[in-house]
Structure formats: C-alpha cells, structure tokens
Design an enzyme around this catalytic site. Structure first.
Site, short mmCIF file in Angstrom:
data_model
loop_
_atom_site.label_atom_id
_atom_site.label_comp_id
_atom_site.label_asym_id
_atom_site.label_seq_id
_atom_site.Cartn_x
_atom_site.Cartn_y
_atom_site.Cartn_z
CD GLU A 1 38.87 57.99 40.48
OE1 GLU A 1 39.40 59.09 40.67
OE2 GLU A 1 37.68 57.86 40.11
CE LYS B 1 29.89 51.40 43.20
NZ LYS B 1 29.40 50.39 42.25
N GLY C 1 34.10 51.82 39.14
CA GLY C 1 35.14 50.91 38.66
C GLY C 1 36.30 51.63 38.00
CB ILE D 1 34.60 55.65 35.11
CG1 ILE D 1 33.90 54.66 34.20
CG2 ILE D 1 34.39 57.08 34.63
CD1 ILE D 1 32.39 54.85 34.11
#
Ligand code: NAP
Ligand code: HSE
Length: 429
Positions: free
Chosen positions: A127, A203, A132, A134
């Site tokens: 995660e 990401k 970050g 979220i």
C-alpha cells in the site's frame, strides 16, 4: 493477544518514520485488530550510525534479519531494485510475508517477483508504494472490486507537486523547492526519479496492475518529468483557464489496450484536482458502477508513508494470526497490452516561437487543418522581443502521431525560431 515479530530491512527516511510511529500505532492495532507488533530485528548499511527510537541494535547483514526465527514479517525499506529484489526473494524462501514501499521494485521487477511470490504462496503488501497515506490500492483491491475501471488518473508524486506549487504560488526557484522537498523527506534518495517522472510512472504501473490486471513493460511507458517546464507555460496555461500538474493517466482504449503515461499536463483550474497543492496527491478512480471516486491526501513523507505501512502490517499480522493465506497477487491474464504512444488520442497545448510577421498564424493554422486538427484557442501575447514571439495553440482532440507530424511541418518553416513546446491537456470530464 497474538504478538507478531517484525524485521526491518532499511531504516532511513521512511524506516525511521515507521519506527517512530510504531508504538503508538501498535496500541490502536491491538484495540482494533487484536494483534500486536514487535520490532525484533533491523538491518541498515551503517550499523554504527546513531538512530533515535530504534528499539533493537541494527545489524549490517539483512540476511540475518530474515532468517531470525523471531521475525515473522519482513519490511523492505531499502529502495532500489537490485538488493531489494534479493531481500524479497529471501523473504519468499523463508515463507515470510513481505511489506514494501518500493514502487521501483514492483514496477520494474514485478514480472519476476510476482510469480516467485505465487510459487512460494507468500503475500506481498505494498500500500505504501502508491500515493503515500492514501489507501488507494485497498480501494482498488476491495472497495471497487466489482467495478470495471473506466480510467485512473492522478497527481501521484508529492515532490513534483510540492515543487510546482512552490513555483506557481511563491515564485520559488526550482532548485530551492527541490531542496526543501528533500529536507521534508518527500523526495527519493535519487531525486531524479521524482523530477523526471519515473517515480510517478512506477506508481502508474502498479495502478495498471491492480486496475487492469497486467504490469506494463516499464521501459515502454511514455514518461516526461517537470525538469524542462518553463514559467511562461505555467503562465499561459493559467491565462487559458488551466493549471500545470504532473499527471499520471491509466485508461483502457478499446477492448485490449491500456494507455499508461506520465507527463506535465494542463488540467482545468476549476477541477478539484487543480487545487491539489504541495505534497498532496489526488487519485481519481472511475468505476462503471461507482462513477468517479476521488482521493486526496499526503502523497509522501515519513508519517504518511508509515500510515500505509502500519495498515499493511496490521493486515499481515491478522492473516498470520488467523493462519489465512493473505492477498494473492496475480501478474494478469495477458489479455491487455500497453497502447503504442503514437496511437494515443488527446488534446494538446503547443507553443511555437515564431518570427513576428503577418500571415504566420494563418500558415500554422493551415498545417493543423491539413492534419485535421481543430484549434480551440490561440494566444499571441504582445510585448515580446522584436524578433520572435510565442504563439500558443490549444487544440481539439487529435492522434499523437498527427500532432507530431503537424508540429514537425511547422518547425520546418523559415518563420519558426526554436523547438515547439508540446504539453498534454486533460479536461478530466
Ligand atoms: P533511504 O532514506 O535512502 O533509506 C534506505 C535505508 O536502507 C537506509 O537505512 C540504509 O542504511 C539502508 N540500506 C541501504 N543499503 C542497505 C544494505 N545493503 N543493507 C542494509 N541496509 C541498507 O530511503 P527512503 O527514502 O527511506 O526510501 C525507502 C523506500 O521507501 C524506497 O523504496 C522509496 O521509494 C520508498 N518510499 C518513500 C517515500 C517517501 O516519502 N520518502 C514514500 C513512499 C515510499 P543507512 O541508514 O545505514 O544508510
Ligand atoms: N518521492 C515520492 C514522492 C515519495 O515524492 O511522491 C512517495 O512515494
């Protein structure tokens, strides 16, 4: 209450944030999840360095952390893709769940890593690798699991958003803003990963994996960072009603292609994403049932990243306590592929520097017309140097290959003074 032993590999910016936040968060995990965490071993490059809050004596040999029988979960916070891959493989071989914040590892080595984790039946939790604090991966894996995703876009690099905000709002110098982002613990150890858009692309690749079931070949993702942005483009964008953000886009095109790209992009100033400033990230997930779901929050920094790491630790500890296998990561069914860059259709902002003489605008408009590219706005500011003037076009949707052809034709004209600046435009409707 079951206590789970944690082994930390890497205790730098993020690792020390995790250590600092662990004991308070552990009280909440005990109350809410009925599990307790205990840091039992840590490895660093330089064990002689003083490290506040670290409750164990660090060692230089990470293998001893993984093989330590008191360690049940391995947290990799080294960064990079070489040694971190070895750490991951060693965790799988020891059948210990891996928690990582390392987006580079997943995006660039995922096609090797994921099958190894599957064979070993060891869960990977990541995660903290995207946006970050979220919980966007959890939303994709759980909350939106019954949706077909119609698109994902986001501001997913805190450092770049911090730099762009400082430059736009305070007129800060690029180098000063980057230095501050480093001091605040937002930037990667190698800040070129941030500034050149590579971190955001890592990401985006992970979002593509979770949203569309395949990991795009990293080298084929079109990536542009913020290094070459000029103040005049920020200003022209504003005059046209837009703001410039480093935007990642992951969206399906037709039945079997997905467009994945990272670029400085004009987005409408009135759109909620236009007001995401500083280290904040924003991610919009559009589900066919849910409609658009937008998250905002701190996208970088030791505390925000600890929030995600601690959530993963809680989940991993719960699965260990319950002897359940944990989430299985799949490398996909091979049905979708990355869209070729020239095939991309979108809107563009193009700034030419041209000789200031009558007829220039008409000539360029003619070339766009030949390529069947509509013009939605033109800016020709007064008061520039006598010899050259910027001419800014905001265009209707066009195929990227047609746009490139038109721009190449304009650049061959004697009136053209310097290479055109092309930026993406997303209306985020
Ligand atoms: P960092 O400050 O460079 O820390 C790296 C740590 O790894 C240091 O403690 C270092 O030891 C240790 N290390 C390096 N090589 C080692 C080795 N061979 N054996 C044992 N330890 C070794 O990196 P960071 O900024 O914390 O980033 C860690 C990860 O988090 C990266 O994957 C990054 O992309 C990711 N991340 C960062 C953020 C953020 O906001 N900064 C957010 C999300 C994810 P020494 O302390 O002795 O040098
Ligand atoms: N360097 C990254 C960023 C850290 O600035 O977004 C968070 O992944």
């Amino acid at each position: 209450m079951k206590t789970i032993g944690v082994g930390l590999v890497g205790c730098g910016t993020v690792g020390s944030g995790l250590v600092r936040n662990l004991s308070e968060a552990n009280r909440l995990l005990q109350q809410r999840l009925g599990v307790s965490l205990e840091l039992r071993a840590a490895a660093v490059r330089d064990p002689s360095k003083q490290r506040a809050d670290l409750p164990v004596s660090p060692v230089g040999d990470w293998k001893s952390v993984i093989s330590n029988p008191a360690v049940q979960i391995v947290v990799e916070l080294l960064g990079g893709t070489t040694e971190s891959l070895e750490v991951a493989k060693a965790a799988f071989a020891a059948a210990k769940p891996l928690i990582t914040a390392n987006k580079a590892l997943l995006a660039e080595k995922g096609s090797e890593l994921i099958p190894l984790a599957q064979q070993a039946r060891v869960p990977i939790y990541f995660e903290a690798s995207v946006a970050g604090g979220i919980p966007v991966l959890k939303a994709l894996r759980e909350g939106l699991v019954a949706n077909q995703l119609l698109g994902i876009h986001g501001i997913i690099n805190g450092t770049c958003n911090y730099i762009l905000s400082r430059m736009a709002e305070e007129g800060s110098d690029f180098a000063d803003a980057l230095r501050q982002a480093k001091e605040l613990g937002y930037a990667e150890a190698d800040d070129r990963l941030d500034v050149d858009g590579i971190d955001a692309a890592h990401k985006a690749a992970i979002l593509c994996l979770l949203g569309y079931g395949f990991l795009p070949p990293f080298a084929k993702i079109p990536i542009e960072g913020i290094r070459k942005l000029e103040a005049q483009d920020v200003s022209f964008a504003r005059q046209l009603g837009y703001v410039l953000k480093l935007l990642a886009v992951v969206r399906p095109v037709g039945p079997d292609r997905v467009e994945v790209r990272v670029a400085p992009t004009l987005i409408p100033a009135r759109h909620p994403m236009g007001s995401i400033h500083g280290v904040f990230n924003a991610v919009s997930l559009v589900g066919n049932l849910s409609g658009p779901v937008q998250f905002t929050g701190r996208g970088a920094g030791p505390d925000a990243t600890s929030s995600a790491l601690l959530a993963d630790l809680g989940e991993a500890a719960r699965h260990l306590r319950d002897q359940s296998p944990g989430p299985v990561l799949s490398a996909g069914d091979g049905k979708r592929r990355l869209l070729e860059p020239g095939e991309s259709v979108g809107r563009f902002y193009v700034r030419f520097e041209v000789r200031d003489q009558p007829g220039v605008l008409a000539q360029i408009a003619g070339i766009f017309g030949t390529e069947k590219i509509g013009i939605s706005s033109v800016l020709q500011p007064e008061g520039h140097g006598a010899d050259s003037v910027p001419l800014v076009f905001l265009l209707e949707p066009a195929k990227e290959s047609a746009l490139q052809k038109a721009v190449a034709a304009v650049q061959k004209l004697p009136l053209n003074r310097s290479p055109a600046r092309i930026l993406r435009v997303e209306d985020l409707a």
